[in-house]
Design a protein around this motif. Structure first.
Motif, short mmCIF file in Angstrom:
data_model
loop_
_atom_site.label_atom_id
_atom_site.label_comp_id
_atom_site.label_asym_id
_atom_site.label_seq_id
_atom_site.Cartn_x
_atom_site.Cartn_y
_atom_site.Cartn_z
N TRP A 75 0.96 -1.15 0.03
CA TRP A 75 0.14 -0.12 0.05
C TRP A 75 0.97 1.24 0.19
N HIS A 76 0.65 2.09 -1.02
CA HIS A 76 1.31 3.31 -0.81
C HIS A 76 0.44 4.41 -1.19
N ILE A 77 0.94 5.78 -1.06
CA ILE A 77 0.20 7.09 -1.22
C ILE A 77 0.46 7.73 -2.52
N SER A 78 1.36 7.16 -3.40
CA SER A 78 1.56 7.85 -4.72
C SER A 78 0.51 7.63 -5.96
N ASN A 79 -0.48 8.08 -5.46
CA ASN A 79 -1.68 7.68 -6.44
C ASN A 79 -1.82 8.61 -7.64
N ASP A 81 0.74 10.32 -10.93
CA ASP A 81 2.10 10.20 -11.58
C ASP A 81 3.09 11.33 -11.35
N PRO A 82 4.14 11.14 -11.19
CA PRO A 82 4.99 10.21 -11.76
C PRO A 82 5.31 9.09 -11.04
N MET A 83 5.14 9.04 -9.68
CA MET A 83 5.47 7.86 -8.69
C MET A 83 4.38 6.67 -9.06
N LEU A 84 3.21 6.90 -9.27
CA LEU A 84 2.31 5.87 -9.58
C LEU A 84 2.73 4.79 -10.60
N SER A 85 3.30 5.75 -11.80
CA SER A 85 3.79 4.54 -12.93
C SER A 85 5.11 3.95 -12.38
N VAL A 86 5.87 4.99 -11.68
CA VAL A 86 7.31 4.47 -11.52
C VAL A 86 7.11 3.32 -10.58
N TRP A 87 6.38 3.16 -9.55
CA TRP A 87 6.24 2.06 -8.59
C TRP A 87 5.69 0.83 -9.17
N ALA A 88 4.87 1.01 -10.05
CA ALA A 88 4.17 -0.11 -10.89
C ALA A 88 5.29 -0.76 -11.73
N GLN A 89 6.01 0.03 -12.45
CA GLN A 89 7.16 -0.82 -13.21
C GLN A 89 8.26 -1.38 -12.38
N LEU A 90 8.47 -0.68 -11.20
CA LEU A 90 9.49 -1.40 -10.59
C LEU A 90 9.07 -2.67 -10.02
N LYS A 104 1.01 -7.16 -5.16
CA LYS A 104 -0.22 -6.67 -5.27
C LYS A 104 -0.21 -5.19 -4.83
N ILE A 105 -0.43 -4.10 -5.61
CA ILE A 105 -0.27 -2.84 -5.31
C ILE A 105 -1.63 -2.28 -4.97
N THR A 106 -1.60 -1.47 -3.78
CA THR A 106 -2.94 -0.62 -3.60
C THR A 106 -2.39 0.77 -3.38
N PRO A 107 -2.66 1.66 -4.64
CA PRO A 107 -2.16 3.00 -4.48
C PRO A 107 -3.39 3.88 -3.97
N LEU A 108 -3.48 4.78 -2.91
CA LEU A 108 -4.20 5.17 -2.25
C LEU A 108 -3.81 6.83 -2.03
N GLU A 109 -5.13 7.95 -2.14
CA GLU A 109 -4.87 9.23 -1.65
C GLU A 109 -4.70 9.11 -0.08
N ASN A 110 -4.36 10.08 0.57
CA ASN A 110 -3.96 9.99 2.14
C ASN A 110 -5.41 9.78 2.79
N GLU A 111 -6.32 10.42 2.50
CA GLU A 111 -7.66 9.99 3.44
C GLU A 111 -8.24 8.70 3.01
N ALA A 112 -8.04 8.34 1.70
CA ALA A 112 -8.49 6.80 1.47
C ALA A 112 -7.59 5.88 2.15
N PHE A 113 -6.28 6.13 1.88
CA PHE A 113 -5.31 5.37 2.72
C PHE A 113 -5.83 5.15 4.28
#
Length: 461
Positions: A75-79, A81-90, A104-113
């Motif tokens: 779970w990360h909060i880089s929901n 780009d650029p980090m959304l795509s960077v994390w997914a590719q890595l 299994k990646i779960t990207p979330l905005e702060n409040e959603a997190f």
């Protein structure tokens, strides 16, 4: 680590509920990623504080959550780009090199997190890998038995910025790792400085006050400030306290809550010197940070000469400017000035960053994946995309912006590092700092009252 017993869960949970029943902060200190709007450092704090409590619920819950062996639930909060795509590719790169491992990646905005972490951990376990800002909240997660100690398995951390690494330690033991780190400093408009015949950025507080006077004389608004949000204003008191007491003095006061010492009264008195010059834009008390007429926009549109802000300032200024470009190469950066007679050096910095914590039931592959994310090559990809200020040695060559390069170099050479106060200290203490400093800036509290209020709150925690 085994699950908490029912009795331990009930006892610990009651303490967490009691802790988080206090008013939460609204400071965004710590952008979601290095270059996203500071938009959520206020929000950040709410999430980090709540994260410890909701994770405790998970430790006492059912079996819904966590991950199967070989599956990393991240779970990360880089929901965005650029980090959304960077994390997914890595993650995809790592899976390709490690058969049998699924991420299994779960990207979330702060409040959603915050909300999702609450729901899932109530039903089971914390995720294998999740976002962390270190400091006091990580400490609470450690006490609740939610995260793994990794001290004996991270010899490779010798290649990581030591100041950033320490933010993820509790009682000298490693419970998380950073993936970026930055600092608060002054961002300034070179063109407006030239208009006021200011040849160079100030190095001392006395010189800084003189710069403010010169800017006012030249009919230039010296400083943009989002007074409505409190957290930007508290940066001034925090830095002056660091310059006067030193980072060591801050740590000493935090032990017994003695923020009413003379050094902290002096910090307030020095801030009052600035406030008395009326350096902020008209209507600053009602201004927000992230808004088309807020602090970042005022800087991005060239309507003020300075702002005290973190490493995300350039991109946020551009995002909220009328042209979406900001002021480009007219923007400069300088560290918070030294304080004459103070115990703190100008090489002591104030800031924070982003990192990872590993859930107590994470599969063994998780730590190796984190190591992969922090290789110089992975960090270069994240840095080159504009997503982080790297913490790994050798990745700094991917920083293209000269101002951000200066920020990174300053952090790397820092002789001491103070984490944002509302992350380093219990939530109620950070909230009191923000509230009391806002009162000083508004002219409704004296320096002695600010120090006394912060000390009173700190001594009861």
């Amino acid at each position: 680590m085994s699950k908490l017993t029912a009795v331990t869960c009930r006892t610990s949970l009651s303490k967490v509920i009691e802790t988080f029943a206090e008013p939460s902060l609204s400071t965004p200190k710590g952008p979601l990623m290095t270059f996203t709007p500071r938009l959520s450092r206020r929000r950040l704090l709410q999430i980090t504080g709540a994260g410890a409590g909701v994770a405790l619920l998970g430790a006492c819950g059912d079996d819904d959550g966590g991950s199967a062996s070989g599956e990393i639930d991240w779970w990360h909060i880089s929901n965005t780009d650029p980090m959304l795509s960077v994390w997914a590719q890595l993650a995809k790169d790592y899976e390709g090199a490690h058969s049998g491992v699924k991420i299994k990646i779960t990207p979330l905005e702060n409040e959603a997190f915050k909300a999702k972490l609450t729901t899932v951990t109530q039903a089971g376990k914390p995720p294998s890998l999740f976002h962390s800002w270190g400091g006091g909240v990580l400490n609470q997660q450690v006490q609740a038995g939610l995260v793994k100690e990794i001290s004996g398995d991270v010899g490779w951390l010798s290649q990581i910025n030591s100041n950033a690494t320490k933010l993820y330690q509790v009682n000298g033991k490693q419970y998380g790792v950073p993936f970026d780190v930055g600092m608060v400093g002054f961002w300034y408009n070179k063109e407006l400085f030239a208009k006021a015949n200011i040849a160079a950025p100030p190095a001392t507080w006395a010189e800084f006050l003189e710069v403010v006077r010169k800017l006012k004389a030249a009919k230039v608004t010296p400083i943009a400030l989002a007074g409505a949000e409190k957290w930007p204003g508290h940066f001034y008191w925090s830095y002056l306290a660091i310059r006067q007491a030193g980072v060591a003095g801050m740590a000493d006061a935090a032990k017994d809550g003695s923020f009413d010492r003379p050094d902290f009264v002096t910090a307030g008195a020095k801030l009052k010197e600035l406030v008395d010059l009326q350096p902020f834009q008209t209507g600053f008390q009602g201004a927000k940070y992230s808004a088309t007429d807020g602090q970042a926009a005022i800087m991005g549109n060239g309507q003020a000469a300075m702002e005290l802000m973190g490493q995300w300032a350039p991109s946020t200024q551009a995002s909220y400017s009328s042209t979406k470009q900001g002021i480009g190469d007219k923007l400069g950066f300088f560290p918070f000035p030294s304080l004459e007679g103070g115990k703190g050096a100008i090489t002591e910095v104030f800031g924070g960053g982003n990192g990872f914590a590993i859930g107590k039931d994470a599969p063994p592959e998780t730590l190796d994946f984190v190591k992969f994310l922090l290789t110089a090559d992975s960090q270069r990809k994240a840095t080159g995309a504009g997503g982080v200020l790297p913490v790994t040695q050798g990745a700094e060559d991917a920083i293209k912006d000269p101002n951000l390069k200066k920020v990174q170099e300053t952090v790397a050479k820092a002789t001491a590092f103070q984490l944002y106060l509302d992350q380093a200290y219990p939530p109620a203490v950070g909230a009191q700092v923000n509230d009391s400093v806002a009162e000083l800036i508004a002219g409704t509290a004296k320096p002695e009252q600010v120090a006394a209020a912060i000390a009173k709150t700190a001594k009861t925690k």
